[in-house]
Design an enzyme around this catalytic site. Structure first.
Site, PDB file in Angstrom:
ATOM      1  N   ALA A   1      17.604  10.208   4.757  1.00 55.53           N
ATOM      2  CA  ALA A   1      18.619   9.168   4.987  1.00 55.53           C
ATOM      3  C   ALA A   1      17.947   7.840   5.315  1.00 55.53           C
ATOM      4  O   ALA A   1      18.270   7.197   6.306  1.00 55.53           O
ATOM      5  CB  ALA A   1      19.544   9.601   6.121  1.00 55.53           C
TER       6      ALA A   1
ATOM      7  N   GLY B   1      17.833   6.675   0.328  1.00 56.11           N
ATOM      8  CA  GLY B   1      18.890   7.687   0.356  1.00 56.11           C
ATOM      9  C   GLY B   1      20.208   7.160   0.915  1.00 56.11           C
ATOM     10  O   GLY B   1      21.266   7.364   0.308  1.00 56.11           O
TER      11      GLY B   1
ATOM     12  N   VAL C   1      13.047  11.781   0.384  1.00 58.75           N
ATOM     13  CA  VAL C   1      12.207  11.760   1.588  1.00 58.75           C
ATOM     14  C   VAL C   1      11.026  10.816   1.362  1.00 58.75           C
ATOM     15  O   VAL C   1      10.777  10.392   0.237  1.00 58.75           O
ATOM     16  CB  VAL C   1      11.697  13.173   1.951  1.00 58.75           C
ATOM     17  CG1 VAL C   1      12.853  14.117   2.212  1.00 58.75           C
ATOM     18  CG2 VAL C   1      10.797  13.734   0.856  1.00 58.75           C
TER      19      VAL C   1
ATOM     20  N   PRO D   1       4.560   8.596   1.641  1.00 55.33           N
ATOM     21  CA  PRO D   1       3.591   7.518   1.908  1.00 55.33           C
ATOM     22  C   PRO D   1       2.227   7.806   1.291  1.00 55.33           C
ATOM     23  O   PRO D   1       2.009   8.897   0.764  1.00 55.33           O
ATOM     24  CB  PRO D   1       3.499   7.509   3.441  1.00 55.33           C
ATOM     25  CG  PRO D   1       3.872   8.895   3.864  1.00 55.33           C
ATOM     26  CD  PRO D   1       4.831   9.416   2.837  1.00 55.33           C
TER      27      PRO D   1
ATOM     28  N   LYS E   1       8.718   4.318 -13.173  1.00 52.20           N
ATOM     29  CA  LYS E   1       8.908   3.788 -11.818  1.00 52.20           C
ATOM     30  C   LYS E   1       7.598   3.180 -11.309  1.00 52.20           C
ATOM     31  O   LYS E   1       7.565   2.054 -10.799  1.00 52.20           O
ATOM     32  CB  LYS E   1       9.378   4.919 -10.893  1.00 52.20           C
ATOM     33  CG  LYS E   1       9.382   4.597  -9.431  1.00 52.20           C
ATOM     34  CD  LYS E   1      10.440   3.596  -9.041  1.00 52.20           C
ATOM     35  CE  LYS E   1      10.369   3.308  -7.564  1.00 52.20           C
ATOM     36  NZ  LYS E   1      11.361   2.359  -7.118  1.00 52.20           N
TER      37      LYS E   1
ATOM     38  N   CYS F   1       6.669   0.031  -1.233  1.00 51.76           N
ATOM     39  CA  CYS F   1       6.455   0.552  -2.598  1.00 51.76           C
ATOM     40  C   CYS F   1       5.255   0.011  -3.345  1.00 51.76           C
ATOM     41  O   CYS F   1       4.493   0.780  -3.929  1.00 51.76           O
ATOM     42  CB  CYS F   1       7.703   0.277  -3.438  1.00 51.76           C
ATOM     43  SG  CYS F   1       9.054   1.355  -2.993  1.00 51.76           S
TER      44      CYS F   1
ATOM     45  N   PHE G   1       8.694  -8.001   5.703  1.00 56.13           N
ATOM     46  CA  PHE G   1       7.883  -8.191   4.484  1.00 56.13           C
ATOM     47  C   PHE G   1       8.567  -9.097   3.479  1.00 56.13           C
ATOM     48  O   PHE G   1       7.941  -9.587   2.547  1.00 56.13           O
ATOM     49  CB  PHE G   1       7.485  -6.844   3.867  1.00 56.13           C
ATOM     50  CG  PHE G   1       8.538  -6.201   2.989  1.00 56.13           C
ATOM     51  CD1 PHE G   1       9.554  -5.437   3.536  1.00 56.13           C
ATOM     52  CD2 PHE G   1       8.488  -6.349   1.609  1.00 56.13           C
ATOM     53  CE1 PHE G   1      10.511  -4.841   2.735  1.00 56.13           C
ATOM     54  CE2 PHE G   1       9.446  -5.743   0.789  1.00 56.13           C
ATOM     55  CZ  PHE G   1      10.458  -4.992   1.361  1.00 56.13           C
TER      56      PHE G   1
HETATM   57  C1  UDX Z   1      10.359  -3.361  -4.932  1.00 53.29           C
HETATM   58  C2  UDX Z   1      10.922  -3.409  -6.362  1.00 53.29           C
HETATM   59  O1  UDX Z   1      11.361  -4.748  -6.654  1.00 53.29           O
HETATM   60  C3  UDX Z   1      12.075  -2.423  -6.508  1.00 53.29           C
HETATM   61  O2  UDX Z   1      12.530  -2.395  -7.851  1.00 53.29           O
HETATM   62  C4  UDX Z   1      11.603  -1.035  -6.087  1.00 53.29           C
HETATM   63  O3  UDX Z   1      12.682  -0.119  -6.130  1.00 53.29           O
HETATM   64  C5  UDX Z   1      11.023  -1.064  -4.685  1.00 53.29           C
HETATM   65  O4  UDX Z   1       9.963  -2.043  -4.608  1.00 53.29           O
HETATM   66  P1  UDX Z   1      11.081  -4.361  -2.569  1.00 53.29           P
HETATM   67  O5  UDX Z   1       9.728  -3.915  -2.122  1.00 53.29           O
HETATM   68  O6  UDX Z   1      12.262  -3.991  -1.744  1.00 53.29           O
HETATM   69  O7  UDX Z   1      11.377  -3.810  -4.050  1.00 53.29           O
HETATM   70  O8  UDX Z   1      11.083  -5.972  -2.668  1.00 53.29           O
HETATM   71  P2  UDX Z   1      10.653  -7.040  -3.768  1.00 53.29           P
HETATM   72  O9  UDX Z   1      11.720  -8.051  -3.854  1.00 53.29           O
HETATM   73  O10 UDX Z   1      10.201  -6.436  -5.024  1.00 53.29           O
HETATM   74  O11 UDX Z   1       9.407  -7.765  -3.048  1.00 53.29           O
HETATM   75  C6  UDX Z   1       8.190  -7.094  -2.816  1.00 53.29           C
HETATM   76  C7  UDX Z   1       7.201  -8.032  -2.174  1.00 53.29           C
HETATM   77  O12 UDX Z   1       6.747  -9.020  -3.102  1.00 53.29           O
HETATM   78  C8  UDX Z   1       7.747  -8.817  -0.971  1.00 53.29           C
HETATM   79  O13 UDX Z   1       6.776  -8.863   0.039  1.00 53.29           O
HETATM   80  C9  UDX Z   1       8.019 -10.187  -1.544  1.00 53.29           C
HETATM   81  O14 UDX Z   1       7.969 -11.197  -0.568  1.00 53.29           O
HETATM   82  C10 UDX Z   1       6.879 -10.323  -2.546  1.00 53.29           C
HETATM   83  N1  UDX Z   1       7.184 -11.269  -3.640  1.00 53.29           N
HETATM   84  C11 UDX Z   1       8.162 -11.006  -4.532  1.00 53.29           C
HETATM   85  C12 UDX Z   1       6.431 -12.437  -3.738  1.00 53.29           C
HETATM   86  O15 UDX Z   1       5.531 -12.691  -2.926  1.00 53.29           O
HETATM   87  N2  UDX Z   1       6.705 -13.303  -4.765  1.00 53.29           N
HETATM   88  C13 UDX Z   1       7.689 -13.067  -5.687  1.00 53.29           C
HETATM   89  O16 UDX Z   1       7.872 -13.916  -6.592  1.00 53.29           O
HETATM   90  C14 UDX Z   1       8.445 -11.894  -5.563  1.00 53.29           C
HETATM   91  P1  ADP Z   2      12.492   5.338   1.736  1.00 56.55           P
HETATM   92  O1  ADP Z   2      12.183   3.872   1.907  1.00 56.55           O
HETATM   93  O2  ADP Z   2      11.771   5.970   0.562  1.00 56.55           O
HETATM   94  O3  ADP Z   2      13.945   5.670   1.747  1.00 56.55           O
HETATM   95  P2  ADP Z   2      12.289   6.217   4.503  1.00 56.55           P
HETATM   96  O4  ADP Z   2      11.077   6.521   5.307  1.00 56.55           O
HETATM   97  O5  ADP Z   2      13.166   5.074   4.896  1.00 56.55           O
HETATM   98  O6  ADP Z   2      11.802   6.089   2.983  1.00 56.55           O
HETATM   99  O7  ADP Z   2      13.242   7.490   4.455  1.00 56.55           O
HETATM  100  C1  ADP Z   2      12.819   8.798   4.224  1.00 56.55           C
HETATM  101  C2  ADP Z   2      13.580   9.726   5.179  1.00 56.55           C
HETATM  102  O8  ADP Z   2      13.281  11.072   4.819  1.00 56.55           O
HETATM  103  C3  ADP Z   2      13.218   9.562   6.656  1.00 56.55           C
HETATM  104  O9  ADP Z   2      14.374   9.210   7.401  1.00 56.55           O
HETATM  105  C4  ADP Z   2      12.662  10.951   7.055  1.00 56.55           C
HETATM  106  O10 ADP Z   2      13.060  11.340   8.365  1.00 56.55           O
HETATM  107  C5  ADP Z   2      13.316  11.848   6.017  1.00 56.55           C
HETATM  108  N1  ADP Z   2      12.625  13.128   5.821  1.00 56.55           N
HETATM  109  C6  ADP Z   2      11.303  13.338   5.664  1.00 56.55           C
HETATM  110  N2  ADP Z   2      11.050  14.657   5.492  1.00 56.55           N
HETATM  111  C7  ADP Z   2      12.247  15.294   5.535  1.00 56.55           C
HETATM  112  C8  ADP Z   2      12.656  16.667   5.406  1.00 56.55           C
HETATM  113  N3  ADP Z   2      11.782  17.648   5.186  1.00 56.55           N
HETATM  114  N4  ADP Z   2      13.977  16.948   5.514  1.00 56.55           N
HETATM  115  C9  ADP Z   2      14.877  15.947   5.720  1.00 56.55           C
HETATM  116  N5  ADP Z   2      14.552  14.641   5.843  1.00 56.55           N
HETATM  117  C10 ADP Z   2      13.263  14.314   5.753  1.00 56.55           C
END
Ligand code: UDX
Ligand code: ADP
Length: 455
Positions: free
Chosen positions: A9, A13, A86, A89, A216, A272, A334
């Site tokens: 969650a 999620g 889940v 990392p 992805k 990511c 970030f």
């Molecule tokens: C990213 C992808 O965009 C998304 O599709 C994927 O599912 C998860 O990873 P996110 O990390 O949430 O999303 O944010 P994003 O807007 O992509 O920014 C990522 C980082 O790049 C941030 O730190 C942002 O500040 C930086 N960034 C982005 C720049 O420095 N310059 C830009 O022009 C765009």
């Molecule tokens: P994301 O950004 O990918 O959604 P998060 O760390 O925010 O990642 O969320 C992942 C969630 O998955 C966390 O809240 C964590 O507690 C949960 N999680 C990890 N392992 C398990 C598990 N075995 N069963 C249920 N939940 C889990």
């Protein structure tokens, strides 16, 4: 009525399931997590993560067809479709440390599904995983003594934090990877039909499982590569009197290049980009593609270089020492509109400034709790202040690290008067009105352009 379960969650999620529940009122959506504190927050209607529009979206379906629970095992059997969301990392130990994905949470999830499922299930990988993980999941799921059939699909999420609700509402595309068997294609169709409740069918694309998994990683790697490309050029701008904003505009108007993701800054953060590139690098090395691995590694190398370069420019500009000087960090998340600080460049910048014995004060409208956690070992060396005016009071420098709108409209004349002189401003996000700041009296240093120094 279909029963959907999501394990995990978190940032992916929670919002994704809230959107499915809202768009598919005929389906029951349950989200489970081992973290009871998180589940309690979701149940209260106040999500544990800050995301514009999310609270309203959750409240729309909460208790009607959207449920949250900490009972992971007990929720599995009644589900027809199980999304796995889940965390995966980067590994911090053992083989592949610092590069490979840590799949322990993912594998535990596969095993708990296997132990509790008595009827056939569709299992959907939502979290980012290395290519070919789906087949590993399938092997674990089919390792039990029973005859339950599990069909594993890959359905990566492309939402960005800060705009998650609008990205989910109107995605550029939904990607579903499944196997080419009759069962595989039936499962793909079932998932396509769920998204088709609100996403036009021509935006729902289906591929084989491995293409979906790799897409992805590839999408995130290419987005991050654009950020590193523009940041590498920002270094050149600073020494040549070119302006990276003007360069980005000029190249972005080429429709083949496009204008998005060309904002130079302090570097990318978030859970990511770095993780997925390292994952890609690890995969390439695993398959002996060393040149390809080296190529993608450079995206991370430039990102680290950008942060180091920024700190060095602070030091150089402030007479080669920040020891004992108060430095106010404006923004720790970030990116704007999120409280998430995972891999935030602010972490590295603050740590370097503390190493240089600066007195660091951090302000941020949403990320201070996470910032406190990230810098917990620097207790006494960093302070946290929700009010940017108080953070700036007596500071020798302001350092903008997150592009929060609220920092564009501060009363900088008033801030300037409260600061130690000469007052410096380092803009790591290029969003402020620099001419105005110079007129007020600041020495202004902006990533990607020449410094604007008061004589
Ligand atoms: C990213 C992808 O965009 C998304 O599709 C994927 O599912 C998860 O990873 P996110 O990390 O949430 O999303 O944010 P994003 O807007 O992509 O920014 C990522 C980082 O790049 C941030 O730190 C942002 O500040 C930086 N960034 C982005 C720049 O420095 N310059 C830009 O022009 C765009
Ligand atoms: P994301 O950004 O990918 O959604 P998060 O760390 O925010 O990642 O969320 C992942 C969630 O998955 C966390 O809240 C964590 O507690 C949960 N999680 C990890 N392992 C398990 C598990 N075995 N069963 C249920 N939940 C889990």
């Amino acid at each position: 009525m279909k029963n959907i379960l999501c394990i995990g969650a978190g940032y992916v999620g929670g919002p994704t399931m809230a959107m499915i529940a809202s768009k598919c009122p005929g389906m029951a959506v349950t989200v489970v997590d081992v973290n009871e504190v998180r589940i309690k927050a979701w149940l209260s209607g106040k999500p544990p993560i800050f995301e514009p529009g999310l609270e309203t979206l959750v409240k729309k379906s909460l208790g009607k067809n959207l449920f949250f629970s900490a009972d992971v095992a007990g929720s599995i059997e009644k589900a027809d479709i199980i999304f796995v969301s889940v965390n995966t990392p980067t590994k911090t130990f053992g083989h592949g440390a610092g590069r490979a994905a840590d799949l322990q949470y993912w594998e535990k999830t596969a095993r708990i599904i296997l132990a509790n499922a008595k009827t056939d299930k569709i299992v959907v990988e939502k979290c980012t995983l290395p290519v070919r993980t789906a087949s590993a999941m399938e092997r674990i799921l089919h390792s039990g003594p029973g005859s339950v059939h599990f069909e594993v699909l890959s359905n990566p999420e492309f939402l960005s934090e800060g705009t998650a609700v609008q990205d989910l509402e109107s995605p550029d595309r939904v990607l579903i990877g499944g196997s080419n068997t009759a069962e595989g294609q039936a499962a793909v169709k079932m998932l396509v039909d769920i998204y088709a409740h609100w996403v036009p069918r021509d935006r729902i694309i289906t591929t084989n499982v491995w293409s979906s998994e790799l897409s992805k990683l590839a999408a995130n790697a290419m987005l991050a590569q654009r950020v590193s490309s523009i940041n590498s050029l920002s270094a050149l701008c600073e020494v040549t009197e070119a302006d990276i904003g003007e360069v980005a505009r000029a190249i972005g108007m080429d429709s083949r290049i496009g204008a998005k993701f060309l904002s130079a800054g302090i570097g990318f953060g978030g859970s990511c980009f770095k993780k997925d590139i390292l994952n890609l690098v690890y995969l390439c090395e695993h398959y002996g593609l060393h040149q390809v691995a080296e190529y993608w590694k450079q995206v991370v190398v430039i990102n680290d270089y950008q942060q180091e370069r920024f700190v060095n420019s602070i030091l150089r500009s402030m007479f080669n020492t920040v020891a004992g000087k108060r430095i106010a960090i404006l923004g720790f998340a970030f990116k704007a509109d999120t409280g998430d600080t995972r891999e935030s460049p602010a972490i590295a910048v603050c740590r370097r400034l503390v190493e240089e014995r600066a007195e660091v004060v951090v302000t941020d409208p949403e990320a201070l709790d996470n910032a406190r956690h990230d810098l917990a070992d620097l207790v006494g060396k960093v302070t946290f202040e929700p009010d940017p005016y108080k953070a700036a009071k007596g500071a020798h420098a302001l350092v903008v690290l997150t592009e929060w709108k609220c920092y564009e409209t501060l009363d900088y004349a008033c801030v300037f008067k409260s600061m130690a002189q000469p007052a410096f401003l380092f803009d790591g996000r290029r969003k402020l009105d620099h001419d105005k700041l110079v007129k007020i009296g600041f020495n202004v240093h902006v990533i990607g352009q020449s410094s604007m120094i008061r004589k």
